[in-house]
Design an enzyme around this catalytic site. Structure first.
Site, PDB file in Angstrom:
ATOM      1  N   THR B 177       0.813  -1.224   0.000  1.00 61.50           N
ATOM      2  CA  THR B 177       0.000   0.000   0.000  1.00 61.50           C
ATOM      3  C   THR B 177       0.845   1.272   0.000  1.00 61.50           C
ATOM      4  O   THR B 177       1.955   1.301   0.494  1.00 61.50           O
ATOM      5  CB  THR B 177      -0.924   0.020   1.228  1.00 61.50           C
ATOM      6  OG1 THR B 177      -0.146  -0.291   2.374  1.00 61.50           O
ATOM      7  CG2 THR B 177      -2.035  -0.987   1.089  1.00 61.50           C
ATOM      8  N   GLY B 216       3.463  -3.038   7.946  1.00 61.39           N
ATOM      9  CA  GLY B 216       3.944  -3.340   9.281  1.00 61.39           C
ATOM     10  C   GLY B 216       5.384  -3.790   9.221  1.00 61.39           C
ATOM     11  O   GLY B 216       5.813  -4.368   8.222  1.00 61.39           O
ATOM     12  N   GLU B 467      -6.157  -6.338   4.708  1.00 60.59           N
ATOM     13  CA  GLU B 467      -6.374  -7.495   3.816  1.00 60.59           C
ATOM     14  C   GLU B 467      -7.681  -7.355   3.050  1.00 60.59           C
ATOM     15  O   GLU B 467      -8.399  -8.326   2.850  1.00 60.59           O
ATOM     16  CB  GLU B 467      -6.413  -8.799   4.636  1.00 60.59           C
ATOM     17  CG  GLU B 467      -5.199  -9.060   5.478  1.00 60.59           C
ATOM     18  CD  GLU B 467      -3.972  -9.375   4.624  1.00 60.59           C
ATOM     19  OE1 GLU B 467      -4.102 -10.137   3.669  1.00 60.59           O
ATOM     20  OE2 GLU B 467      -2.910  -8.814   4.906  1.00 60.59           O
TER      21      GLU B 467
END
Lengths: 720, 720
Positions: B177, B216, B467
């Site tokens: 992203t 992350g 997700e």
């Protein structure tokens, strides 16, 4: 000023560990513009273009929402107290717990001390509730602590304490709830036993469950508190009384026999030191009991001073609840401002589905119907609740007439007071869910505290529970409604906001006769009167039905009041909330009639219809509305979403939150969200040293240094 | 061990400011018992008494939920990895951001490094999803980073990288992203341009909106990442490809041309360094492209290696989604454990309304019907979702047959895959709302992080968005359902879980003919088959109606696909969620049939009926169910609440969360909540120094020291 772009603690640690700060890259400077580049998100032209689409004048709407131009001026004055330092506005999201406490303490005193003689009007309170976000520990001192003194102290006590609180000579906490006891005030177990020999009260929290638990400001900041305790004289219980007591000494250490502390970290509300207090044989003099209504004589006689006037209690409580309803609307409006602006700026999904290039045009997320439904429904709700919050304040003022504090019609007051509990319940619940829904509408970035909306969501949550849990308050209103409907059968007529129930007692009454007709087409659902009749009918139907069921349980099944009340708990809450929705609709419609500005009336009508129809779709109207109608209502809603979309940015601009108040990187007035997001990311606490704190200890021992030395080097033999 | 009862930073500061620590009182030692005292809450006997009321054997239910005794053993083994240090379990709620990062890093490596060769079965993954709460940054490295390598790397690449990740020689992030681009993967704007002359890819994030955003582990911890970027060769776009790249050097500093950082504080998920990455002419060799399916030759030819098998993509995706559905159930079960136990222990409201003494008996809050409804409804939901999560895993296993990874029936797979998107959407939404509702049911104490449920609520929130955003995933399923229903009209028969739609194509079909009858009494609502027929009907009705409306927009109103799809967005999502509820009911009912234990079957049947009937009441069934029926259903629910109440503690015990996993002071197995609450409060970060940090600077200058010196002394002249 405490605010810097670096987190103070990080600095402390950098010095401690003497990590070379040179590893940290200088911040990338950002330059917002209409064109995307490495330093620009390229969104500067979006919101100005959105604003041109508005069908009404935003300035006019601002005045209308504030209740006139003069009020707008007053609101702007109150708003001008908020810090304008842009670095400070960002750094609050980097604070750890101790920094939050310090920051809110400093800010609260900075803002309030110069105005210690400021007399806030009811309007001012509404405006403050709109501007003030997380105000921290001292807000307790200046609201419920002062409120209790004002309500319970006699004149002499009031004159002694009030100025000291306002000038921060002392700071106070409202110490009511206990570890094992919340909403059931009568069940509190802290003891104040009168000792004649010394003319003192001896205070104890005799069990673990009776230690004071949750009072804001108590944990670290307060020097004093108002203590709620069971008064006992010569072994006899005299119910819960209120005592003013000092808890910390001149070095700010707990007085003898007192243990004080903070409860620990919470999800939000980080600037408030909600705390505990353990009391063991603490002695306070006789004049510490607040004695406006009752007192204890030297010899231990418990006596009335004046008879407590329930009206005073009602107005205080109603003002608090009206403020909380208005705050609910304000927080929802705050969240809507962020979600609408971000929804207009944020793009996702190609316009041309067949295209293959990544460079193609994308839709704004607010152009998706699903997003419009989620966002505009809540936007309409914030308008709806705002009008009802204001109406509650106006009602109190009207009942008082020209003399503040003197109530003319006690019956009307009682009914309004009862309804106010249900309104507080419904509006805080609706706002909690709505703010969180808005937050989800902001996707991933709504999870960052710096979005503003994330902090708003968690900082607001406690309002559902505080000042009366939402369920318990709804039941309080339910009890009143149950009794009121019961009275109708005894020939009694209801007044004021309950007047619409009188139809039940009319001769030949039958629910079917007042049921609104089933429309043949969608026109009726655009008609405010028709929609209103649905809300009215549902409230009457639910309240009457539950009253009948209750009566049956009492008379035929011989249940006790509590048993029957518990049995019907869910129906009672549903009935109460229906009554509250009726009132919200009532106010929304009346407010529309008030405005002479046709354009404003037009857009507000659309919002009101949207608010009502979304409720019909989402709030389980299946037992009122015919199965076939839901599809018709859906089409009405879809068309409205299209019509309201061009006004959506102007509608949130009308709430008039400045960037200083918003403190949101994604909800900024100028729409330069990507620059702001990146800017706040660069300033994250974690980014102030390289490598991160913990690398040497926990990661370095495991990594493959030989491999990492090579950098991105070829590692495969490939002949293709 | 890092965990101590004191917060590390507080210690640092205490030393810095050389504040005398002697002002801090020693901790009060607590001694739980059945009798209330200053050191005991007196609740030790409550939960044991509740457990005696159970109608079924908890051990048996535990095995049943785990899928057999052997599985329970396996689950307990996985659970045994979790730290058992009680101080550590508490101290996590005191962590500031940096401490959260360090703690989760340390714990993740401690738990996983000894098991680097551990092969997790599908069951194990479900069990891990139940045990693992906030796992922090490295969970990214061990899940989607490894998953991408496994899915996209060729054999040689996989052998090279996988062992290094498992042994923490390198740590990785999944960099997909971007600041301006989330769910629309095709729209990513990071560029990988092939340079023939050096056989390298040149990586750039050419605009602010294209910097990587949210991955992350990227912000601080990762040494490597899998980068999603647009491949460009000689100016030609070749779509999004995946590249393995090193981002930090052997001193853990960013490589040249790379800026890395954390995004800032979030509402939850504090142990994860979700970050950003800015790329400027970073060069990586040709073999960094993951080339299981496609590769770039030295000369810059983009070619297929093998044809990508969509089946592989489906199984990976479905495993992820099945896990997320199971996690949704597990988190809801976690929250239910806390809310049910606390609801049984916590008392509020006198049993005898007429009594006047504060010492009277009070009701447990779980004895209130409203609380029962809120709590038991969500408890039933966690059972329901758990069975569907497990069913999804079983379906994948079944489709594979004995050979993992080899799918026999692609049609069934495709349908299951499509449905899995909608299930992920619905279940994460339901869990988010349910956990938060449970949290509210815990009143004020549910706002404390140490309650466990507060942290659980905010730490879980991101799963709705991650997700695949809940709305976007639901639309993905909707698209498949729309096409499937469309195919029926072309004579095609649907298979597997969509088979129930085939009725639509039967000759003489008419919606009314399959509509379940309106019951004459409440019996039908206790009948699982009847309830199932309602869920089935609603899904068929909604999906058929929206398909017809869609067709009309396309053919009669000549709208394009996207336009019509957007227009009907809300109906499409409602139709999808109806289909998902149908599947959840299907699995719940089937699961009940599986058990030979009558007592378990009986209590599960009650839960299933409760789950279904609550849905009928709360999920806007007004367009299916006749107006008069809602009252009947309400009575069914009320009776069920009474029946399930005695089993409620046993039903949450059956989820078998140990206190080590719960980390909750109010949800403890032994019910000694008040001792635990006070204990954690004493250890609050703010309580480690007296006076608090900031007193000298911000409060001392304002307080009235003279007054405070006097303590609680008489201050009024009173002669009464």
């Amino acid at each position: 000023m405490q605010a810097t772009s670096l987190n103070r603690l990080s600095l402390v640690k950098i010095q401690l560990n003497s990590t070379p700060q040179k590893n940290v890259l200088p911040l990338l400077k950002l330059t917002p513009s209409n064109a995307p580049s490495r330093t620009s998100g390229g969104t500067a032209d979006i919101l100005p273009a959105e604003r041109k689409k508005a069908s009404f004048d935003v300035e006019e709407m601002i005045h209308f929402l504030n209740g006139g131009k003069e009020n707008t001026k007053r609101r702007k004055f109150i708003e001008s107290m908020v810090s304008k330092d842009p670095e400070e506005q960002h750094s609050i999201y980097n604070h750890n717990r101790e920094e939050s406490i310090k920051y809110s303490l400093k800010e609260f005193i900075r803002i309030h001390k110069p105005y210690k003689n400021f007399k806030a009007t009811r309007e001012d309170i509404l405006f403050m509730s709109q501007v003030a976000l997380a105000t921290g520990a001292l807000n307790n001192s200046h609201s419920i602590f002062i409120g209790t003194i004002a309500g319970q102290a006699n004149e002499e006590q009031l004159q002694y304490w009030l100025p000291k609180v306002l000038s921060f000579e002392i700071t106070g906490s409202y110490a009511q709830t206990e570890l094992g006891h919340g909403s059931n005030v009568r069940g509190l177990q802290t003891i104040a036993e009168y000792d004649k020999s010394t003319e003192e009260f001896v205070l104890n929290t005799p069990t673990l469950q009776s230690i004071k638990w949750w009072p804001g400001c108590l944990g670290r900041i307060a020097t004093h508190c108002v203590l709620y305790a069971q008064l006992i004289i010569d072994g006899k219980e005299h119910g819960v009384q209120v005592f003013m007591m000092q808890i910390r000494d001149d070095n700010h250490l707990p007085l003898k026999g007192i243990r004080l502390g903070d409860l620990g970290n919470k999800i939000g509300d980080h600037g408030n030191d909600t705390g505990f207090m353990f009391l063991e044989n603490v002695r306070i003099p006789r004049d510490c009991m607040l004695m406006k209504y009752r007192r204890v004589t030297k010899k231990g006689k418990f006596e009335d001073v004046v008879k407590a006037d329930p009206k005073v209690h009602y107005t205080t409580m109603m003002t608090t609840r009206a403020t909380m309803v208005h705050t609910a609307a304000a927080r929802l409006a705050y969240a809507s401002t962020i979600a609408v602006r971000y929804g207009a700026v944020r793009k996702q999904g190609f316009v041309d589905v067949a295209s293959k290039s990544y460079k193609d045009t994308e839709y704004a997320i607010l152009d998706y119907r699903i997003q419009q439904y989620r966002v505009l429904k809540q936007l309409a709700t914030s308008y709806a609740m705002k009008f009802t919050g204001r109406w509650m304040m106006e009602q109190i003022a009207q009942l008082e007439g020209k003399q503040v504090g003197i109530i003319k019609n006690s019956n009307l007051l009682k009914e309004l007071a009862a309804t106010s509990a249900g309104l507080k319940s419904l509006c805080t619940l609706v706002a909690t869910n709505g703010i969180e829904e808005f937050r989800k509408c902001c996707g991933g970035n709504g999870y960052l505290l710096s979005s503003g909306i994330a902090a708003a969501s968690v900082d607001y949550l406690w309002q559902v529970t505080a000042e009366g849990d939402a369920m318990i308050l709804a039941l309080l209103t339910a009890k009143h409604l149950l009794k009121s409907v019961g009275k109708l059968f005894g020939g009694y007529k209801l007044q004021g906001i309950l007047e619409y129930f009188n139809v039940i007692a009319e001769p030949g009454f039958d629910l079917n006769s007042i049921k609104p007709h089933t429309p043949h087409n969608s026109n009726d659902y655009h008609n405010l009167n028709y929609l209103f009749s649905l809300f009215k009918y549902r409230s009457i139907e639910r309240n009457l039905t539950v009253a009948k069921a209750f009566n049956e349980l009492i008379t035929e099944k011989e249940q006790g009041f509590l048993e029957a009340f518990n049995h019907l708990g869910l129906d009672l809450i549903a009935a109460t909330h229906s009554h509250c929705y009726y009132i919200i609709m009532y106010n929304f419609i009346n407010k529309i009639k008030e405005t002479p500005d046709e354009k404003i009336a037009k857009v507000l009508t659309k919002l009101c219809v949207l608010f009502a129809c979304c409720n019909l779709l989402d709030d389980n109207w299946g037992d009122v509305i015919n199965e076939t109608q839901f599809r018709v209502i859906r089409v009405v809603v879809y068309n409205l979403l299209n019509e309201i979309r061009p006004d959506s940015v102007a509608l949130v601009d009308s709430f008039d939150f400045t960037d200083n108040v918003l403190r949101s990187n994604i909800g900024r007035y100028d729409g330069n969200v990507y620059e702001a997001l990146f800017d706040s990311a660069q300033k994250s606490v974690l980014n102030q040293r390289e490598p991160f704190d913990g690398y040497d200890e926990y990661l370095k021992p495991h990594v493959n240094k030989e491999l990492l030395k090579k950098g991105n080097a070829p590692y495969l033999k490939s002949n293709f």
